[in-house]
Design a protein around this motif. Structure first.
Motif, PDB file in Angstrom:
ATOM      1  N   ALA A 186      -6.858   1.087   0.978  1.00  0.00           N
ATOM      2  CA  ALA A 186      -6.847   1.945  -0.209  1.00  0.00           C
ATOM      3  C   ALA A 186      -8.255   2.360  -0.616  1.00  0.00           C
ATOM      4  N   THR A 187      -9.200   1.451  -0.476  1.00  0.00           N
ATOM      5  CA  THR A 187     -10.587   1.771  -0.825  1.00  0.00           C
ATOM      6  C   THR A 187     -11.148   2.845   0.099  1.00  0.00           C
ATOM      7  N   LYS A 188     -10.816   2.745   1.374  1.00  0.00           N
ATOM      8  CA  LYS A 188     -11.377   3.674   2.359  1.00  0.00           C
ATOM      9  C   LYS A 188     -10.666   5.028   2.393  1.00  0.00           C
ATOM     10  N   TYR A 189      -9.323   5.027   2.236  1.00  0.00           N
ATOM     11  CA  TYR A 189      -8.557   6.263   2.436  1.00  0.00           C
ATOM     12  C   TYR A 189      -7.749   6.709   1.217  1.00  0.00           C
ATOM     13  N   GLY A 190      -7.918   6.056   0.091  1.00  0.00           N
ATOM     14  CA  GLY A 190      -7.165   6.449  -1.096  1.00  0.00           C
ATOM     15  C   GLY A 190      -5.761   5.866  -1.067  1.00  0.00           C
ATOM     16  N   GLY A 191      -4.977   6.253  -2.040  1.00  0.00           N
ATOM     17  CA  GLY A 191      -3.662   5.661  -2.199  1.00  0.00           C
ATOM     18  C   GLY A 191      -3.770   4.492  -3.160  1.00  0.00           C
ATOM     19  N   ALA A 192      -2.725   3.723  -3.247  1.00  0.00           N
ATOM     20  CA  ALA A 192      -2.700   2.577  -4.168  1.00  0.00           C
ATOM     21  C   ALA A 192      -2.326   1.316  -3.424  1.00  0.00           C
ATOM     22  N   ALA A 193      -3.068   0.249  -3.668  1.00  0.00           N
ATOM     23  CA  ALA A 193      -2.752  -1.072  -3.111  1.00  0.00           C
ATOM     24  C   ALA A 193      -2.659  -2.046  -4.268  1.00  0.00           C
ATOM     25  N   ARG A 194      -1.644  -2.894  -4.219  1.00  0.00           N
ATOM     26  CA  ARG A 194      -1.444  -3.880  -5.271  1.00  0.00           C
ATOM     27  C   ARG A 194      -0.989  -5.192  -4.672  1.00  0.00           C
ATOM     28  N   ARG A 195      -1.513  -6.280  -5.223  1.00  0.00           N
ATOM     29  CA  ARG A 195      -0.981  -7.600  -4.900  1.00  0.00           C
ATOM     30  C   ARG A 195       0.275  -7.790  -5.741  1.00  0.00           C
ATOM     31  N   LEU A 196       1.225  -8.480  -5.171  1.00  0.00           N
ATOM     32  CA  LEU A 196       2.502  -8.685  -5.855  1.00  0.00           C
ATOM     33  C   LEU A 196       2.657 -10.149  -6.235  1.00  0.00           C
ATOM     34  N   GLU A 197       3.180 -10.392  -7.379  1.00  0.00           N
ATOM     35  CA  GLU A 197       3.444 -11.744  -7.841  1.00  0.00           C
ATOM     36  C   GLU A 197       4.944 -11.970  -7.865  1.00  0.00           C
ATOM     37  N   PRO A 198       5.398 -13.147  -7.428  1.00  0.00           N
ATOM     38  CA  PRO A 198       6.832 -13.410  -7.494  1.00  0.00           C
ATOM     39  C   PRO A 198       7.302 -13.526  -8.944  1.00  0.00           C
ATOM     40  N   TYR A 215       0.863  -1.176   0.000  1.00  0.00           N
ATOM     41  CA  TYR A 215       0.000   0.000   0.000  1.00  0.00           C
ATOM     42  C   TYR A 215       0.899   1.226   0.000  1.00  0.00           C
ATOM     43  N   VAL A 216       0.606   2.147  -0.921  1.00  0.00           N
ATOM     44  CA  VAL A 216       1.327   3.413  -0.998  1.00  0.00           C
ATOM     45  C   VAL A 216       0.315   4.524  -0.771  1.00  0.00           C
ATOM     46  N   VAL A 275       5.895   3.241   2.690  1.00  0.00           N
ATOM     47  CA  VAL A 275       5.184   2.158   2.032  1.00  0.00           C
ATOM     48  C   VAL A 275       4.808   1.135   3.097  1.00  0.00           C
ATOM     49  N   LEU A 276       3.613   0.598   2.978  1.00  0.00           N
ATOM     50  CA  LEU A 276       3.148  -0.446   3.885  1.00  0.00           C
ATOM     51  C   LEU A 276       3.200  -1.759   3.121  1.00  0.00           C
ATOM     52  N   LEU A 277       4.072  -2.644   3.549  1.00  0.00           N
ATOM     53  CA  LEU A 277       4.202  -3.960   2.925  1.00  0.00           C
ATOM     54  C   LEU A 277       3.338  -4.951   3.689  1.00  0.00           C
ATOM     55  N   ALA A 278       2.835  -5.952   2.980  1.00  0.00           N
ATOM     56  CA  ALA A 278       1.970  -6.948   3.603  1.00  0.00           C
ATOM     57  C   ALA A 278       2.356  -8.337   3.117  1.00  0.00           C
ATOM     58  N   ARG A 279       2.100  -9.321   3.984  1.00  0.00           N
ATOM     59  CA  ARG A 279       2.316 -10.746   3.658  1.00  0.00           C
ATOM     60  C   ARG A 279       1.121 -11.536   4.157  1.00  0.00           C
ATOM     61  N   GLY A 280       0.611 -12.415   3.308  1.00  0.00           N
ATOM     62  CA  GLY A 280      -0.475 -13.299   3.705  1.00  0.00           C
ATOM     63  C   GLY A 280      -1.832 -12.816   3.234  1.00  0.00           C
ATOM     64  N   ASP A 281      -2.778 -13.741   3.161  1.00  0.00           N
ATOM     65  CA  ASP A 281      -4.108 -13.436   2.638  1.00  0.00           C
ATOM     66  C   ASP A 281      -4.846 -12.367   3.433  1.00  0.00           C
ATOM     67  N   THR A 282      -4.798 -12.450   4.764  1.00  0.00           N
ATOM     68  CA  THR A 282      -5.487 -11.467   5.598  1.00  0.00           C
ATOM     69  C   THR A 282      -4.909 -10.080   5.383  1.00  0.00           C
ATOM     70  N   ALA A 283      -3.592  -9.992   5.348  1.00  0.00           N
ATOM     71  CA  ALA A 283      -2.926  -8.704   5.147  1.00  0.00           C
ATOM     72  C   ALA A 283      -3.192  -8.154   3.746  1.00  0.00           C
ATOM     73  N   ASP A 284      -3.174  -9.032   2.751  1.00  0.00           N
ATOM     74  CA  ASP A 284      -3.441  -8.586   1.377  1.00  0.00           C
ATOM     75  C   ASP A 284      -4.830  -7.959   1.275  1.00  0.00           C
TER      76      ASP A 284
END
Length: 166
Positions: free
Chosen positions: A152-164, A112-113, A136-145
């Protein structure tokens, strides 16, 4: 004494930069563990357990969904430790040119940025001052993703899932 060449009014000069309540509200989760908590519990951080400086969160066992807002003056060891843990969040400077944050980004499953620089707060939740960098807020795991997308939906900014990269 400040480490700055010139003191700037309203600038933060320590590692006591607390995450503002809106981030936790947007994430909408309760953490099992805050691994780098301030000495005095902050009422807006929804964590069941916390480690303070006295506990040395780096040397303690981590479990469940973790929250980590590490000391920004020395984040490398925290970033590396977070990268080994399967579930949680890591709030760091958006400077990925050093080894610790780079390892953390490579381990993240989402990020999340914020749309603008985070206004950190004091121990009462009041705005403390401005910082001269992005986070930047980094996340790991389904709950965090899922939580980063909610934020991002509530406060704006950008959230993206990352693929290895394969």
């Amino acid at each position: 004494m400040s480490a700055r060449l010139f003191d700037l009014p309203g600038q933060l000069n320590s590692d006591s930069w607390y995450t503002p309540p809106w981030i936790f509200d947007g994430l909408g989760v309760t953490f099992d563990l805050d691994v780098a908590s301030p000495d005095e519990p902050l009422p807006w951080i929804p964590a069941r357990q916390r480690y303070t400086v006295a506990d040395d969160g780096l040397s303690m066992p981590w479990h469940g969904l973790v929250w980590c807002n590490p000391p920004y003056s020395a984040p490398t060891a925290w970033c590396r430790r977070w990268a080994e843990h399967p579930d949680g969040f890591l709030l760091i400077r958006a400077d990925l040119s050093t080894s610790g944050p780079f390892v953390a980004v490579n381990a993240a499953t989402s990020l999340y940025v914020p749309a603008k620089r985070i206004q950190f707060v004091n121990g009462h939740g009041d705005r403390e001052g401005s910082v001269n960098f992005s986070s930047v807020l980094l996340a790991r795991g389904d709950t965090a993703d899922a939580a980063t997308l909610r934020l991002a939906t509530k406060y704006g900014g950008a959230a993206r899932r990352l693929e290895p990269v394969r």
